[in-house]
Enzyme design. Structure first.
Site, PDB file in Angstrom:
ATOM      1  N   HIS A 110       0.843  -1.198   0.000  1.00 42.49           N
ATOM      2  CA  HIS A 110       0.000   0.000   0.000  1.00 42.49           C
ATOM      3  C   HIS A 110       0.883   1.254   0.000  1.00 42.49           C
ATOM      4  CE1 HIS A 110      -2.784   3.092   1.412  1.00 42.49           C
ATOM      5  NE2 HIS A 110      -3.704   2.337   0.827  1.00 42.49           N
ATOM      6  N   GLU A 159      -3.421   2.940  -7.762  1.00 40.92           N
ATOM      7  CA  GLU A 159      -3.864   4.151  -7.068  1.00 40.92           C
ATOM      8  C   GLU A 159      -2.835   5.264  -7.258  1.00 40.92           C
ATOM      9  OE1 GLU A 159      -6.144   3.215  -3.139  1.00 40.92           O
ATOM     10  OE2 GLU A 159      -4.131   2.415  -2.900  1.00 40.92           O
TER      11      GLU A 159
END
Lengths: 227, 227, 227, 227
Positions: free
Chosen positions: C98, C146
């Site tokens: 992440h 992302e």
């Protein structure tokens, strides 16, 4: 003239990784520090990037510091900064634990010890009174307290948070008389430096305020004009 | 003679942080590489510590690589390696993601891109076939596969695990024809290098086997004797 | 009803470390996901903090993911996340890499492999097309692209940079047909999700847009209302 | 009986990430600690993996510690350990800076402060006398000194290097009377613990010696048999 000696009050300029303080520009900035040191009689030291240490020590006489030293012994540590290699290139001291390169407690201890064994002085950067005291117990030559929120802000710590400088000096000296306190973060004028010394600091750690000045040498002369 | 050109087969010597490859010793080792390059006609490149880059590029003509470049832009990054500063000191390429300095995937991508923009070639070190393929998709000039368990072991990967070299070459070329594969880990003799090239490698990445040799230049000449 | 199965389109909610998604609040949020999954028939999965995994798996039937797994084997790794321990607490999958917990390339490879061996699916987060392709070569079940500048911005990637979603789907599928592409960053409405699926995504990875919503369950129902 | 109170002498068992101390095994080990605490009247605390905290606090009454807490505030910190979430799951204290999870000096300071604000006691692990003193200035409830070379060695620090335990106690108490000193590394028998207390330690931090014992409860009873 002994511009290569470490005596206080001291001005240490952290070159960081600006283009204005890289390569040929780094060399010129170091020469500005040298001129300002000769003219003012105040000790001025430079902490250039590792890659620029050698060329600067070849052409100037001011004390040169590493920006960081890794907690390693000679051997297989690709991409790390070995103290012995940096000493051979001429460093006399080192910054440690800068806010842009915070270190583990055990690594600060290890590098201070290996610096002492090799007569390299260490300047441990800290963020508040508490970590300054903790660092001082490890016996570095200097602690440089810099509240992170003021770094690069243009707001001098000596005016915005004088109690941090004063408190650090008082508590560090109680723990370890031999560790001198510097202050950083936002210092750039003669008044700022004067205030810092008044609060008990033995000098200042500077960066962008000088590096990005139109005329760094003039800015340095101005900085020490009210000592 | 064009010893400063990057052509394959290539020998890259990672100086790591041994005392035998620091400072004056680093300069002498680079000169050994230079002599061996002239004598053999094989490209020999050096990856010294950041602190030694400038003095070596001043006195030799072989291609010099950084051992690591940080994923930063110019500015406030105390203690980091800025690509622009290293280029000004003369690097032509860089190692990235060495087993002793593993990098985040997004950082490898970022540094390969900034290297390409500046005509610096990158050698991404990897630990197996899968990570070699992943790295190759990022379009570096070289991938250097080194099974970690063989690094510094003296056991040549080209003999102990030839399928890793062969598999890496096959799969990397399938993904990206322009990325060349090097192999490292345990390579030191002419037979090792011959075997590596036979398996499809375009060269080798070496370290302690040469750095700690009694006569590094002789070891280098021996290394390329069976090409 | 099979809300505990992983089928696409999928909604994965990253609980991050908000107070609104910690402890009792985490449990309630997971129950909202469960209700929304039952009501909509769309797979909804949660990635809570490690500390909350057990209590959530005890009281809900939706698929639970870890937020991160460390590249370790059982043994002496104080303070790390062991995959086997998390499996015993009921995880079915894991986020990896992440933007708030970027991983080294070799560690991503290692954790994907140990996840596969244990039938845990992995969702590798990436920041652009290039790193998505690199990650896809390592054969995870999902890649979640992302763009970092859009995370937490409220600006949906599917509208602000549709070419990133489309490009990631096209290039990932070319490399690895089995890896599904999710998109994250700024997604919160039914239109955003509809746009994401139209661009080829197999689902979305969400966080603050739902966690901080006045009525998370309603926000989830709204999110999947235009599929 | 007040097995949930922190009083010295104390035995803290670091569960690390062994399979023998994960999941169901972690719960059983915590119950062994509980039985041993009841039987002996000595405080016994457990530091399990984050994933196991909740299930252990639900079923036992001994004090539970986190193995590590991250220096973060609530918000976007995927994959980190938030103190508030751990408190909600029942922790009473935390290990910090374990040799397997060394922390930056400024982060140790930050987490000790946020622990104090929330009545969570902290046990800062250290590697020698100097770092123990530095840590003690930050005012944690405990410092646990563990020479790294003895961790997992089976050689008790109280016998191999008694001067480290004695020196740490003397120097820590001089700086901060309120910080208690624990010792770890190699402690497993009643004689080891007796020696540790004789040297001035307030308790012990243990791991594999108990976790991997054939009969952990018996090993714990033996450990405190000579107090």
């Amino acid at each position: 003239m002994t511009i290569n000696k470490i005596k206080t009050p001291i001005v240490i300029l952290n070159f960081k990784t600006y283009l204005e303080s890289s390569g040929e520009n780094a060399l010129n900035l170091a020469k500005d520090l040298e001129s300002a040191a000769i003219e003012s009689g105040i000790t001025m030291a430079a902490a250039p990037q590792a890659t620029d240490i050698f060329r600067i020590t070849q052409e100037t006489d001011i004390p040169i510091l590493a920006q960081h030293i890794d907690p390693i012994n000679p051997g297989g540590h690709t991409g790390s900064n070995l103290i012995d290699c940096m000493i051979e290139s001429g460093i006399k001291g080192t910054l440690l634990n800068h806010s842009e390169k915070r270190m583990k407690l055990s690594d600060i201890d290890e590098v201070i010890k290996s610096s002492k064994e090799r007569d390299v002085f260490s300047v441990v950067c800290t963020n508040n009174i508490e970590t300054s005291v903790a660092a001082a117990t490890l016996n570095p030559e200097f602690v440089a307290v810099e509240p992170p929120e003021l770094i690069g802000s243009g707001i001098p710590v000596s005016q915005a948070e004088p109690e941090i400088v004063e408190g650090t000096v008082a508590k560090v000296k109680k723990i370890n008389k031999k560790t001198e306190v510097l202050c950083g973060a936002g210092i750039s004028t003669g008044d700022d430096m004067h205030a810092a010394l008044d609060l008990g600091a033995s000098g200042v750690l500077l960066a962008s305020g000088i590096i990005l000045a139109d005329n760094p040498k003039e800015a340095l002369i101005n900085l020490v004009s009210k000592i």
